[in-house]
Design a protein around this motif. Structure first.
Motif, PDB file in Angstrom:
ATOM      1  N   ARG A  33      52.381  18.891  51.140  1.00 41.09           N
ATOM      2  CA  ARG A  33      51.065  19.488  50.858  1.00 41.09           C
ATOM      3  C   ARG A  33      51.012  20.022  49.433  1.00 41.09           C
ATOM      4  O   ARG A  33      50.089  19.751  48.676  1.00 41.09           O
ATOM      5  CB  ARG A  33      50.820  20.605  51.894  1.00 41.09           C
ATOM      6  N   THR A  40      46.043  25.547  46.276  1.00 38.60           N
ATOM      7  CA  THR A  40      44.731  26.150  46.516  1.00 38.60           C
ATOM      8  C   THR A  40      44.185  25.712  47.875  1.00 38.60           C
ATOM      9  O   THR A  40      44.511  24.635  48.378  1.00 38.60           O
ATOM     10  CB  THR A  40      43.729  25.783  45.410  1.00 38.60           C
ATOM     11  N   ILE A  41      43.354  26.592  48.427  1.00 36.34           N
ATOM     12  CA  ILE A  41      42.759  26.340  49.750  1.00 36.34           C
ATOM     13  C   ILE A  41      41.254  26.182  49.578  1.00 36.34           C
ATOM     14  O   ILE A  41      40.595  27.035  48.971  1.00 36.34           O
ATOM     15  CB  ILE A  41      43.108  27.503  50.690  1.00 36.34           C
ATOM     16  N   ASN A 268      42.596  16.030  53.126  1.00 29.32           N
ATOM     17  CA  ASN A 268      42.220  17.425  53.330  1.00 29.32           C
ATOM     18  C   ASN A 268      42.358  17.735  54.814  1.00 29.32           C
ATOM     19  O   ASN A 268      41.734  17.080  55.655  1.00 29.32           O
ATOM     20  CB  ASN A 268      40.792  17.664  52.847  1.00 29.32           C
ATOM     21  N   LEU A 288      48.275  26.681  57.797  1.00 27.13           N
ATOM     22  CA  LEU A 288      48.270  26.482  56.341  1.00 27.13           C
ATOM     23  C   LEU A 288      49.681  26.349  55.780  1.00 27.13           C
ATOM     24  O   LEU A 288      49.880  25.759  54.719  1.00 27.13           O
ATOM     25  CB  LEU A 288      47.576  27.659  55.647  1.00 27.13           C
ATOM     26  N   ASN A 293      45.406  22.578  54.282  1.00 28.61           N
ATOM     27  CA  ASN A 293      44.967  23.085  52.963  1.00 28.61           C
ATOM     28  C   ASN A 293      43.488  23.449  52.929  1.00 28.61           C
ATOM     29  O   ASN A 293      42.923  23.597  51.838  1.00 28.61           O
ATOM     30  CB  ASN A 293      45.257  22.047  51.873  1.00 28.61           C
ATOM     31  N   ILE A 332      44.600  34.574  52.912  1.00 28.13           N
ATOM     32  CA  ILE A 332      45.076  33.594  51.930  1.00 28.13           C
ATOM     33  C   ILE A 332      46.006  34.283  50.920  1.00 28.13           C
ATOM     34  O   ILE A 332      47.078  33.766  50.586  1.00 28.13           O
ATOM     35  CB  ILE A 332      43.871  32.919  51.227  1.00 28.13           C
ATOM     36  N   ARG A 337      48.747  32.063  48.537  1.00 28.63           N
ATOM     37  CA  ARG A 337      47.975  30.900  48.068  1.00 28.63           C
ATOM     38  C   ARG A 337      46.685  31.402  47.406  1.00 28.63           C
ATOM     39  O   ARG A 337      46.369  32.592  47.460  1.00 28.63           O
ATOM     40  CB  ARG A 337      47.651  29.974  49.256  1.00 28.63           C
TER      41      ARG A 337
END
Ligand code: 5AD
Ligand code: FES
Length: 357
Positions: A33, A40-41, A268, A288, A293, A332, A337
């Motif tokens: 990933r 980044t998410i 994704n 995650l 992601n 997050i 992240r």
């Protein structure tokens, strides 16, 4: 040298229960990933625009014969208000989701898509079920960027059993997914894991199919029994022997997410709300950290949320869009992240880790 996972490898991993071995799988998925889609998410604001549904899916609380649900359809002005909220929160995408509601006519959806595209910078994802090719074509031309339609299971016998009243429709959603691709949509699909009658072998084939279909987005969640549905109340009991039946556990979902990341490195992959529902404390975060992601914060107005009950005890049912936004930012940050900006379409890279099974 690159060693792709074979169908048998996928199956063996789905059956793997040794925590040390599984740590290796989580590590591979997380690294794949990171290499392919970064740290980044992407946040996709979900607006559940209508709970009307003409179908009888055996698992879904929105099924037409569930009389215990009051139905709603959001007005275009309400949808626009949610879309503006997505912009205010910095999301790059709005996802318009509904049951298979033929009250959402071709023209109505076209107008809503056009207005969002005209008045906001958002990418628009539609998730409105199996609609006609003419409708899908019109919505694409109106500016819709993406379409989500899970194939739910690649076991065609089980698919037909749990999706009755399909008229002349095809016994699978795969041809429609291919058609969406031809229309120029970015296409998302996915499955539920742990449906009664679903075997480990069939989930392994689902994951193999993700590889073959060149999907841009892949969502995987646990089956959650809904008491007002035949699959949830035991009226419909598709059979698989106990050693073949795949569980609807949190762990199997993590395995499926991690394996999906390995076979589709640049896709994704959301950490789904269904996963967050069965582990409200940190299911999202673990998803995650094991291949996903993307998150889909709910932007549906609170007065409608409880009515969009596809399964019981859904996460975030009492929260406002703003509360979900704040909550997800914290979650997050805690896992180190960052939030991505912009629409976040698929970047085709596909760097595979060297994995040895
Ligand atoms: N449990 C888990 N997921 C469900 N979905 C529908 N009903 C359920 C349920 N009971 C999922 C399906 C559908 C998506 C919108 O929600 O995969 O495609
Ligand atoms: Fe309508 Fe499931 S019954 S989407």
């Amino acid at each position: 040298m690159k060693i792709p996972l074979t169908l048998n490898d996928i199956l063996a991993w789905l059956r793997e229960d040794n925590p040390e071995r599984l740590k290796t799988l989580w590590g591979w998925a997380d690294e794949t990933r990171r290499l392919n889609v970064g740290d980044t998410i992407h946040l996709r604001g979900l607006v559940e625009i209508s709970s009307h549904c003409s179908r009888q899916c055996g698992y879904c609380g929105l099924r037409v014969s569930n009389n215990s649900l009051s139905r709603y359809r959001m007005a275009p002005a309400e949808i626009m208000a949610s879309a503006r909220q997505a912009v205010a929160f910095g999301y790059g995408t709005v996802v318009l989701q509904a049951g298979e509601d033929f009250g959402l006519t071709c023209q109505w959806v076209t107008d809503v898509v056009r207005q969002i595209k005209r008045e906001t910078p958002l990418a628009v994802t539609l998730s409105l079920g199996e609609r006609t090719e003419a409708e899908l074509d019109a919505w694409r031309k109106a500016g819709a960027d993406r379409y989500l339609l899970r194939f739910e299971t690649s076991d065609t016998g089980l698919f037909e059993l749990i999706h009755p009243s399909r008229g002349s429709r095809n016994a699978s959603r795969i041809p429609l997914l291919r058609h969406l691709k031809q229309l120029g949509y970015e296409v998302g699909s996915g499955i539920m894991v742990g449906l009664p009658g679903q075997t480990y072998e069939s989930v392994a084939r689902d994951i193999d199919l993700f590889r073959e279909l060149d999907l841009d987005m892949i969502g995987i969640g646990p089956f959650i029994p809904h008491p007002q549905t035949p699959l949830g109340n035991g009226e419909l009991k598709p059979f698989a022997s106990p050693d073949q039946q795949v569980p609807n556990s949190e762990l199997i979902v993590y395995k499926a997410v991690a394996l999906t990341r390995l076979v589709r490195p640049d896709a994704n992959i959301p950490s789904t709300t269904a996963l967050a529902t069965i582990n409200k404390r940190n299911g999202r975060e673990l998803g995650l950290q094991r291949g996903a992601n993307v998150l889909m914060p709910n932007l549906t107005p609170v007065k409608y949320r409880k009515l969009y009950e596809i399964y019981p005890a859904k996460a975030c049912i009492e929260e406002t869009g703003s509360a979900c936004n704040g909550c997800l930012q914290t979650r997050i940050n805690v896992i180190g992240r960052q939030i991505a900006r912009g629409p976040g379409g698929r970047k085709r890279r596909a760097l595979e880790l060297e994995v040895v099974c």
